[in-house]
Design an enzyme around this catalytic site. Sequence first.
Site, mmCIF file in Angstrom:
data_model
loop_
_atom_site.group_PDB
_atom_site.id
_atom_site.type_symbol
_atom_site.label_atom_id
_atom_site.label_comp_id
_atom_site.label_asym_id
_atom_site.label_seq_id
_atom_site.Cartn_x
_atom_site.Cartn_y
_atom_site.Cartn_z
ATOM 1 N N PHE A 180 -1.877 1.429 12.834
ATOM 2 C CA PHE A 180 -2.648 0.195 12.894
ATOM 3 C C PHE A 180 -2.656 -0.373 14.315
ATOM 4 O O PHE A 180 -3.637 -0.982 14.737
ATOM 5 C CB PHE A 180 -2.103 -0.836 11.912
ATOM 6 C CG PHE A 180 -2.361 -0.484 10.471
ATOM 7 C CD1 PHE A 180 -3.516 0.187 10.092
ATOM 8 C CD2 PHE A 180 -1.451 -0.829 9.486
ATOM 9 C CE1 PHE A 180 -3.761 0.508 8.770
ATOM 10 C CE2 PHE A 180 -1.690 -0.516 8.146
ATOM 11 C CZ PHE A 180 -2.846 0.154 7.791
ATOM 12 N N ASN A 208 10.888 -0.542 26.176
ATOM 13 C CA ASN A 208 10.138 0.049 25.073
ATOM 14 C C ASN A 208 9.569 1.404 25.498
ATOM 15 O O ASN A 208 8.365 1.574 25.694
ATOM 16 C CB ASN A 208 9.013 -0.903 24.647
ATOM 17 C CG ASN A 208 8.503 -0.610 23.254
ATOM 18 O OD1 ASN A 208 8.670 0.505 22.744
ATOM 19 N ND2 ASN A 208 7.871 -1.590 22.635
ATOM 20 N N TYR A 215 1.304 4.899 25.672
ATOM 21 C CA TYR A 215 0.243 4.430 26.563
ATOM 22 C C TYR A 215 -0.087 5.475 27.625
ATOM 23 O O TYR A 215 -1.255 5.672 27.980
ATOM 24 C CB TYR A 215 0.659 3.120 27.234
ATOM 25 C CG TYR A 215 0.687 1.926 26.301
ATOM 26 C CD1 TYR A 215 -0.245 1.801 25.276
ATOM 27 C CD2 TYR A 215 1.631 0.915 26.455
ATOM 28 C CE1 TYR A 215 -0.227 0.699 24.425
ATOM 29 C CE2 TYR A 215 1.650 -0.190 25.612
ATOM 30 C CZ TYR A 215 0.721 -0.286 24.599
ATOM 31 O OH TYR A 215 0.734 -1.372 23.762
#
Length: 244
Positions: A180, A208, A215
């Site tokens: 999502f 993170n 990314y």
Amino acid sequence: MEYSTSSLINSFQPKEKHTTLFNHQISARIRLATELDVPNLHKLVTQMAEYHGLSQIFTTTETSLYNNLFKSPNPPFHSPTALILEISPNPFPQTNHTTTTNFVPIIKNNYNFDNLEILDHELETYRSKFNGHGHDNSNNCNVYVAGHVLVYPSYNGFFEKPGLFLDQMFVRKCYRGMKFGKLLFSAVAMQAEKMGMGMVDWLVANWNEETINFYEKMGAHYIPEYRLCKLYGDQLQAFGKKSD
């Protein structure tokens, strides 16, 4: 407040009050937030602040969200804008037309998760009031808010075109690992491309690593040499009063 299927029956099983278990199938929709979303949006922003350990500086209220998101004379994406992620055990109706906002809801029906059960302990507190026409529909049939993004227009003097800054992207814990987040990010990227913009910018916590790797695989340019600087609160007022 201070501001103005039947085929999927087995996939939606109430276990106890305010708790629902999704089995096997779930549908998702991303749409522009409306004034009716402010209470749920405030809960999401509060949870995100807690997740990042920022509760001590958190000052956002439902009223401030309403004023910043819905009082601007500028159209969506030309001022602070929120997108809402909704989920349901039932398929969402397809929408093929643009509105005055020029944003078409993104719908992904009937995700299949044969080996996954989703237990949502906060289900009823996140029931959506949106009925597709901007009117209150508190009895909305099994549609719930699962996440959001906040964006606003940005400009960098090094680049020819302006862009969008993705200020927040958050998916509630029980709905993570289901792509999502990727769907929300894609919605922002598609809107920026549709508007002829040149980039999407955002921040990511340096601890993170999993998200940073995601990314980078997506093609994003990660710049570890730069740090976010922020002047706010008493320090902003004090420095703003200095004349030398």
